[in-house]
Structure formats: C-alpha cells, structure tokens
Design an enzyme around this catalytic site. Structure first.
Site, PDB file in Angstrom:
ATOM      1  N   HIS A  55       0.817  -1.212   0.000  1.00 21.28           N
ATOM      2  CA  HIS A  55       0.000   0.000   0.000  1.00 21.28           C
ATOM      3  C   HIS A  55       0.846   1.256   0.000  1.00 21.28           C
ATOM      4  O   HIS A  55       0.380   2.323   0.399  1.00 21.28           O
ATOM      5  CB  HIS A  55      -0.948   0.005   1.212  1.00 21.28           C
ATOM      6  CG  HIS A  55      -2.271  -0.610   0.919  1.00 21.28           C
ATOM      7  ND1 HIS A  55      -3.283  -0.687   1.838  1.00 21.28           N
ATOM      8  CD2 HIS A  55      -2.763  -1.164  -0.212  1.00 21.28           C
ATOM      9  CE1 HIS A  55      -4.337  -1.288   1.295  1.00 21.28           C
ATOM     10  NE2 HIS A  55      -4.034  -1.577   0.057  1.00 21.28           N
ATOM     11  N   CYS A  56       2.107   1.137  -0.467  1.00 23.41           N
ATOM     12  CA  CYS A  56       2.959   2.327  -0.511  1.00 23.41           C
ATOM     13  C   CYS A  56       3.221   2.773  -1.940  1.00 23.41           C
ATOM     14  O   CYS A  56       2.608   3.714  -2.419  1.00 23.41           O
ATOM     15  CB  CYS A  56       4.276   2.052   0.220  1.00 23.41           C
ATOM     16  SG  CYS A  56       4.114   1.946   2.014  1.00 23.41           S
ATOM     17  N   ILE A  57       4.112   2.086  -2.635  1.00 21.33           N
ATOM     18  CA  ILE A  57       4.552   2.556  -3.946  1.00 21.33           C
ATOM     19  C   ILE A  57       3.410   2.638  -4.961  1.00 21.33           C
ATOM     20  O   ILE A  57       3.288   3.638  -5.673  1.00 21.33           O
ATOM     21  CB  ILE A  57       5.693   1.679  -4.488  1.00 21.33           C
ATOM     22  CG1 ILE A  57       6.794   1.534  -3.434  1.00 21.33           C
ATOM     23  CG2 ILE A  57       6.271   2.289  -5.766  1.00 21.33           C
ATOM     24  CD1 ILE A  57       7.315   2.831  -2.906  1.00 21.33           C
TER      25      ILE A  57
END
Length: 425
Positions: free
Chosen positions: A268-270
């Site tokens: 759920h970051c990049i």
C-alpha cells in the site's frame, strides 16, 4: 486531565503498521490500547496468527495470553478506551480505488474516532500516508467542533510511518522518524513518544512538511522502479543481463542508488501513495508529467509480464489459451504473507482471461481468490507438468530445485540465472 505514568498510548488500527508500532512501544515499558474495528483482526493478534518478523513475534508472545506483559496490552473494539490514552497514534491504510483515486474512508473514520474520544491534554499523531493538508483537514476541524483547541487543549502532529514489512534490517528502532506538529509543543510531545521506540526523530516545522516528506520518499522509489523496469527491457533487447548492469553501476560510491526491476509493485505504498499527490495536484491544475508517466508505467507492468509470457509460450509452440502456467510466489514481496496490491493477482487474472490454466505455489499464502475462483497453493509443484513457470516472487529458503532443465522459466525477479530455458520480461 491527569494521565498515568508510564504513559498509555492508544493505537487506532493494528495492521502492518499499527501492530509493530504497538509492540515497539510495549517493549519500551508503555501500556498500549490497541483499537481495531475488525474483531477478527484482534482475535488473530491474540492467537499470534499475524505476519511479523521473528523479533516482533517474540514481543507479541510476551504481551498477550499468559505473557508477563499481557496486562499492558489492551485489545478492544471500543473507541471509548482511547480516553485513557495520553497519546493516540492513527495507523490505518490509505489505499486507492480501481480508478487510482484516494480512498479516504478508513482514514476519515479513524480521525473522526480520535477526535470524538479526545480529552484535554492528549496528543494525537497521524501516521497514515495521505495528501498534504490531511492532518489539519481531518483532525483540527472535528476537534474544534467539540470545543477542543489545538495546541491549547490537544496536541496534533503528523509522523509518517516507515515500516518495511518483513525486514529485519530496517526496524522501528533503527529507522529515523520525521515529525511535524501544528506547533512546536505539538512536535515535542509527539517526538517524545516516538523516541520511546528507540528511533531517532527528525523534526520539521509543520504537519504539511512531514506529509510531503512521505510522499517524496515513495514517489522517489516509484520513479526509480519505473526506470529500472525500463532499463531491464532495454538490456533484454540488447542481449544484456539487467542485474549485472545494475550491480556494476552500484559500485559507484556517489550519485547512484540501485533499484531493481520486477513484475510490478505491490503493497500500500509505492502503487498507491504517489496517487495521493497526483490527485491533489490535478485538483490544483498543476502538471507533474514525470510522476504521472512513472505511475502509468508501474500500473501497466503486469500487462507487460503477461505479454512476455505469451511470447515465451509462442516460441515453444504453445498458445496461451491452452497453456498450463504456474506462478511461483504470489506475495507482493519476498518474505511476507501479504497480497496487498500484489502484481501476481493482476497477472494471474489476465492469464486466466486469455484461456490459460493458471496455478500457483507459495509457502506463505495457502489460498488466493483470482477472477472469482479460489486457488490453493500447489504443495508439490514438481509433480505436475507445466508449459511455463512464471517466477513472480521467491521467499527466503524457498526450494526451486523441482524446476527441471526442460521447463521454460519466465523470471520476473531477474535474479535466477541457473535455469536453462530462462527468459526475462
């Protein structure tokens, strides 16, 4: 309001950020109130059925069940429990929807809960990644509606999480934290709590500066991953090994940082965070062509993998619509039992839609739903015949010796060079 000593910290959300954060604070001697809307998640925490590094599993055993520190870890679905906390950390996911638009439902709900239960003297720290201005938008207004002034009555700050799931190298205690409060006193109060985890704290002048810091970190990674993927394709066209070239470039002690190609980007970051920035910039009619292009390249990478699989099969005289394809590793990264935004899901769905018979093997993920079908991990993949083995993710100590010399291998990791019939994206 008078708080207990040592302080009590409330954590909203016990996911991949909140739970390790709670365990680090417990280790420092604090009492932690873990609030989660999902009772099943709390049951999983109590039963230790959660994905953590070994050190955090040790901490979890100490602070649950019959562990000596269990009395300092309160797990609850009752928001009112937060009133006993001196500090409240908000650690909930900030995904994007199918149209790559920020999904703020969990974050808005968590901030509303924190504001509704806030008491004078409390410090509220938002850690979830979001657009610049989130902290003021979602906390200061609701607090003011209750008559709580910031910073006079309640302290508010932003300190972006820096959790590296599955990593034993980048831990809470060794990874610096950035903190920006609504006032210097807000910053100090938030920093005092985060230092209890052993982390070095870098203070900035505002929540907005801290919010942008997190967006820069992950956008930097996204742009460079997109570049690494593009160079990998270029290397393939020129008959070069991408990994060899990247490792050679990485010998330069300045001006270069290695990034590595792959089948896409998960978690759920990049794949999500830069879209919070792009969404905000579109609203302001501000162009960001470099970031936009990089995120488009990342989003289309799984489709490039499927096309490459089609080509490799065609080279062997097998049409994709009749192929038996095994995907090795469906987690979004090595060493974690985590499917969030995993490129494997899109890859397997597209292969299935093209008519291929798709299966997978992953020692950490026993089952997965793809295209409305439940697939179970192949326990003995070497006992079946495959037209193509697509290597998506290899976990530590995972045995691939069952892949024979006659099997075509599409290596999306670029790290497996000991197979006779190996192709890359």
């Amino acid at each position: 309001m008078s708080f207990s000593t040592p302080p009590v910290v409330g954590i909203i959300g016990l996911g991949y950020v909140g739970l390790p954060t709670a365990l680090a604070l417990l280790e420092s001697g604090l009492t932690v109130i873990g609030l989660d809307v999902d009772a099943a998640r709390l049951d999983a925490v109590r039963a230790h059925h959660v994905d953590l590094v070994p050190e955090d599993h040790r901490r979890l055993r100490l602070h649950t069940g019959d562990g000596p520190g269990a009395d300092r870890f309160v797990l609850t679905t009752d928001p009112a429990a937060l009133r006993a906390a001196e500090t409240v950390l908000i650690c909930v996911p900030t995904p994007v929807d199918d149209h790559l638009v920020p999904d703020l439902r969990a974050l808005s709900g968590a901030c509303a809960t924190a504001a509704a239960q806030a008491v004078p003297g409390q410090t509220i720290v938002l850690t979830s990644t979001s657009y610049v201005g989130t902290t003021r938008d979602l906390l200061l207004g609701p607090l003011a509606e209750r008559g709580l002034r910031v910073p006079e009555d309640v302290s508010v700050a932003y300190a972006p999480e820096r959790i590296d799931p599955g990593s034993t190298e980048h831990t809470q205690s060794t990874t610096p934290r950035v903190v920006g409060g609504v006032s210097p006193e807000c910053t100090r109060r938030a920093a005092d709590v985060l230092r209890r985890t052993g982390a070095e704290v870098h203070e900035v002048l505002s929540p907005e500066a801290a919010e942008m810091t997190k967006l820069l970190e992950n956008t930097f990674r996204a742009v460079n991953i997109a570049l690494a993927n593009e160079f990998a394709t270029i290397c393939g066209e020129l008959g070069l090994e991408a990994l060899e070239v990247i490792q050679a470039a990485a010998t330069k002690p300045y001006g270069f940082m290695p990034f590595f190609p792959g089948p896409g980007v998960g978690g759920h970051c990049i794949p999500c965070d830069p879209h919070y920035l792009l969404w905000q910039l579109r609203e302001k009619r501000v162009a960001s062509p470099l970031i936009d292009t990089a995120m488009t390249a990342i989003a289309t990478r799984p489709h490039a993998v499927v096309q490459r699989a089609r080509d490799v099969l065609a080279d062997g005289g097998v049409p994709l619509r009749a192929a038996r394809v095994l995907v090795v590793g469906v987690a979004y990264k090595s060493g974690v039992a985590d499917l969030r935004e995993s490129p494997s899901l899109e890859i397997m769905a597209a292969l299935g839609e093209a008519g291929a018979e798709v299966a997978y093997t992953d020692p950490l993920i026993p089952s997965v739903s793809v295209g409305g079908r439940l697939l179970l991990s192949e326990p003995e993949p070497g006992e079946r015949d495959w037209d193509l083995v697509l290597v998506h993710c290899v976990h530590p100590r995972q045995d691939l010796s069952w892949i024979g010399d006659d099997l075509p291998v599409l290596d999306t990791t670029y790290r497996l060079q000991d197979f006779k019939h190996r192709a890359v994206v």
